[in-house]
Design an enzyme around this catalytic site. Structure first.
Site, short mmCIF file in Angstrom:
data_model
loop_
_atom_site.label_atom_id
_atom_site.label_comp_id
_atom_site.label_asym_id
_atom_site.label_seq_id
_atom_site.Cartn_x
_atom_site.Cartn_y
_atom_site.Cartn_z
N LYS A 76 -77.05 -31.98 48.14
CA LYS A 76 -77.44 -30.95 47.18
C LYS A 76 -78.81 -31.35 46.61
O LYS A 76 -79.01 -32.49 46.21
CB LYS A 76 -76.40 -30.91 46.05
N ARG A 109 -58.55 -15.12 36.89
CA ARG A 109 -57.95 -15.69 38.11
C ARG A 109 -56.61 -16.33 37.78
O ARG A 109 -55.72 -16.42 38.62
CB ARG A 109 -58.88 -16.71 38.74
N GLU A 111 -58.50 -22.92 38.62
CA GLU A 111 -58.08 -22.42 37.31
C GLU A 111 -56.57 -22.15 37.25
O GLU A 111 -55.93 -22.37 36.23
CB GLU A 111 -58.84 -21.14 36.97
C1 LIG Z 1 -63.28 -19.41 40.13
C2 LIG Z 1 -64.61 -20.08 39.82
N1 LIG Z 1 -64.62 -21.16 38.99
C3 LIG Z 1 -65.79 -21.77 38.68
C4 LIG Z 1 -66.98 -21.30 39.19
C5 LIG Z 1 -68.29 -21.93 38.77
N2 LIG Z 1 -68.97 -22.53 39.93
C6 LIG Z 1 -69.94 -21.92 40.55
S1 LIG Z 1 -70.56 -22.81 41.82
C7 LIG Z 1 -69.49 -24.10 41.48
C8 LIG Z 1 -69.51 -25.35 42.29
C9 LIG Z 1 -69.32 -25.01 43.74
O1 LIG Z 1 -69.31 -26.21 44.48
P1 LIG Z 1 -69.41 -26.10 46.06
O2 LIG Z 1 -68.46 -25.07 46.55
O3 LIG Z 1 -69.25 -27.46 46.58
O4 LIG Z 1 -70.88 -25.53 46.33
P2 LIG Z 1 -72.28 -26.29 46.13
O5 LIG Z 1 -72.81 -25.83 44.79
O6 LIG Z 1 -72.01 -27.75 46.19
O7 LIG Z 1 -73.13 -25.80 47.26
C10 LIG Z 1 -68.67 -23.77 40.42
C11 LIG Z 1 -67.62 -24.65 39.85
C12 LIG Z 1 -66.93 -20.15 40.03
N3 LIG Z 1 -68.05 -19.60 40.52
N4 LIG Z 1 -65.74 -19.60 40.33
#
Ligand SMILES: Cc1ncc(C[n+]2csc(CCOP(=O)(O)OP(=O)(O)O)c2C)c(N)n1
Ligand SMILES: CC(=O)[C@@H](O)[C@H](O)COP(=O)(O)O
Ligand SMILES: [Mg+2]
Length: 630
Positions: free
Chosen positions: A282, A389, A361
């Site tokens: 990242k 959710r 969640e």
């Molecule tokens: C249901 C839900 N909970 C929390 C989030 C907030 N959120 C957005 S991106 C993220 C992290 C995603 O991590 P990953 O899938 O590994 O993607 P990366 O950012 O590492 O590319 C979170 C927790 C969300 N979008 N949806």
């Protein structure tokens, strides 16, 4: 000199590029992202991590015939750059590019829901439809390691793995992080696989040696093929995905475009479900991001005002620390967002009483029921939009069992730039139907701290404290109290109060401005902040009876919201007064600033004042008509 990126108007323009040009393109894309996203604000780190991956995807697969879905979609900026959208100057702003896939922008964009862990479900549906309708094309789901921690992924995998002869490609973008390092057993497994010897390289080497060895080479190859499973189990920790029935390709260097293409070509040719496990970083290619603790998951626009002292999240964070010190039974739960929900100080001070469950969640809420049943008081901190959710878990695990669980809903109401699936506008309406649930909407930081304390004092029902994104603004003092409600404006006793405004949470400043305008216009107006909007204070109908018109203002959907509950409460008390409710429409609101979206919804002081004055004029006419008809 024209850049390589400027020659890419759609994915097929990638086909003719040489390895050197592909390397140049990746560098140009990174530069574009760093300059453009740093200026506009947005998800920089996630997109820097998928530059090579997205280039390789669009070279191997033929979007939009091949359907490529991105989980969350915050990492789709590179996809946008390669599909004809390179002007990031208005990214996430009104009229500019969305920060996520948007069907209105491009036929290459499919999923607009930014709630994580849905991509595999979409892919399963798309693949079933493809086979049923007989259309051609591949289905590809791109999901991060964080997204994999969501329950829906495992519901989808259960179905995908069963369809052994149905081609479907899952690209795991494994950078080991959500905002911070991804937690849980799955994350530990992926970490083991990431550090395993490069199984693919060993396999490719073995294949090349044996295939080029005359005489027994091919026979040995056949034996080796049978032994391959054993080789993989030796080289790669227990092949969980393969044990599930999925073909596993990887781990692949997610920044080696040629390796990625080779892996995607293999996946493309596989006659069943296949996972391509890509190891990325990242923030890759931008040292500032690589070294930052959240890898620049999201950066603010350069011209964004620095967070003020009275930030809602900080107020929550501070009160949680105080409560944590006073109440050893209080525990805190986050769904992979410990810093952005304000739980980090609590987590650092009380690590044993802090739980990060991953992007899960539903598990957060149902496990909170377990914690509460065993005598603890969980505080579940999630963004308002993400609570929906876990509605079933809130209703049937927490409320049905009368569990004392407190929900801190940050980013409630209109958030703006993140677009339709991030506006936390559903809670005030959706939670009205939860038996026993008590819901508070603080008007400023001091009230948030007070109402959080009141909430955690309730041990036999779910409690909710919901507050907006960003700055809490200046404190708004009460001038009087009625029941447990605060009066924020009260007309001069000599005047006959005409309008009662019921102000919900963060709309207090607007409501006071409306009251001042109405009073100045000859309509003496009272403003009441009920503080707890569910259940409403029993003193409210009596207060309303002393006014000619009741107005409610909430930062949430009007349908079934607090305004509707106020109308019902007056009727139940046999107090018949007209009620004008103001809130957001039952609609998905496009990305723009919070102020612009509130203006679009008619939730500015001027708009509300104008509407109320028009209503009063109508009431005057009605009264006159009734009087004349004698
Ligand atoms: C249901 C839900 N909970 C929390 C989030 C907030 N959120 C957005 S991106 C993220 C992290 C995603 O991590 P990953 O899938 O590994 O993607 P990366 O950012 O590492 O590319 C979170 C927790 C969300 N979008 N949806
Ligand atoms: C994509 C996602 O869900 C989060 O990254 C979200 O964009 C964060 O929003 P805030 O900036 O309000 O924390
Ligand atoms: Mg990740």
């Amino acid at each position: 000199m024209a850049t390589v990126l400027s020659t890419i108007r759609e994915p097929r323009d990638l086909d003719g590029l040489s390895p050197a040009q592909l390397e140049t393109l990746a560098a140009e894309i990174r530069e574009h992202l760093i300059v453009g996203v740093s200026a506009a604000g947005g998800h920089l780190g996630s997109n820097l991590g998928v530059v090579e991956l997205t280039i390789a995807l669009h070279r191997v697969f033929e979007s939009p015939r091949d359907r490529i879905v991105f989980d969350v979609g915050h990492q789709a900026y590179v996809h946008k750059l390669l599909t004809g959208r390179q002007d990031f100057s208005m990214l996430r702003r009104k009229g500019g590019l969305s920060g996520y896939p948007a069907r209105a922008e491009s036929p290459h964009d499919i999923v607009e829901n930014q709630h994580a862990s849905t991509a595999l479900c979409w892919a399963d549906g798309l693949a079933n439809a493809r086979d049923l309708t007989g259309v051609d094309g591949h289905v590809v789901a791109v999901i991060g390691d964080g997204g994999l921690t969501g329950g829906m992924v495992w519901e989808a995998l259960n179905n995908i793995a069963a369809a052994k002869d149905r081609p479907l490609v899952i690209v795991v973008n494994d950078n080991g992080r959500s905002y911070q390092p991804t937690i849980g057993g799955l994350a530990d497994y992926l970490a083991r696989v990431r550090t395993a010897p490069d199984y693919e390289k060993v396999l490719q080497w073995g294949r090349s040696v044996l295939e080029n060895t005359p005489l027994f080479g091919r026979q040995v190859m056949a034996v080796a093929h049978g032994a391959k499973k054993g080789l993989k189990d030796v080289l790669v920790p227990q092949g969980m995905f393969e044990d599930l029935g999925l073909k596993y390709i990887g781990p692949i260097d997610g920044h080696n475009e040629a390796d990625l293409e080779a892996a995607f070509e293999r996946a493309k040719g596989f006659p069943g479900p296949v996972i391509v496990h890509c190891i990325t970083e990242k923030g890759h290619g931008y040292p500032e991001a690589e070294q930052s603790d959240e890898r620049y998951h999201q950066v603010k626009a350069t011209n964004a005002a620095p967070p003020g002292a009275g930030n809602w999240t900080n107020a929550f964070a501070g009160e949680m620390v105080a409560l944590g010190a006073e109440r050893p039974d209080i525990v805190a739960i986050t769904a992979a967002m410990r810093r952005s929900t304000g739980l980090e100080p609590f987590a650092e001070l009380f690590p044993d009483r802090f739980f990060d469950v991953g992007i899960a969640e539903q598990h957060a809420v149902a496990s909170a029921a377990g914690l509460a049943t065993a005598g603890l008081h969980p505080v579940v901190a999630v963004y308002g939009t993400f609570l929906t959710r876990a509605f079933d878990q809130l209703l049937m695990d927490v409320a049905l069992h009368r569990c004392g669980v407190t929900f801190a809903l940050d980013r409630s109401g209109v958030t703006g730039e993140d677009g339709a699936s991030h506006n936390g506008v559903w809670d005030l309406a959706v939670l009205q139907v939860v038996p026993g649930l008590r819901m508070a909407a603080p008007r400023d930081a001091a009230q948030l701290r007070a109402q959080l304390r009141e909430a955690v004092a309730v041990s036999d029902a779910p409690t909710v404290v919901r507050y907006p994104k960003g700055d809490a603004g200046a404190p708004i003092p009460a001038v009087d109290r009625v029941g447990d409600m605060d009066l924020l404006r009260r007309p001069d006793p000599a005047e006959q109060a005409e309008v009662l405004i019921v102000s919900v949470g963060g709309m207090a400043e607007v409501c006071c401005a409306v009251a001042d305008q109405l009073t100045a216009g000859g309509h003496p107006t009272t403003v009441v902040d009920p503080r707890w909007v569910k259940p409403l204070d029993p003193a409210l109908p009596g207060l309303a009876a002393g006014h000619r018109l009741v107005v409610t203002v909430e930062d949430g959907v009007r349908a079934g919201g607090v305004g509707a509950a106020v109308g019902q409460a007056l009727a139940d008390a046999n107090v018949w007064r007209p009620v004008r409710s103001f809130g957001t429409p039952v609609a998905f609101l496009d990305h723009a600033s919070r102020g612009q979206v509130l203006q679009h919804c008619g939730l500015t002081a001027r708009d509300i004042t104008d509407q109320v004055e028009a209503t009063l004029t109508t009431l005057d006419r009605t009264d006159a008509t009734v009087a004349m008809s004698g």
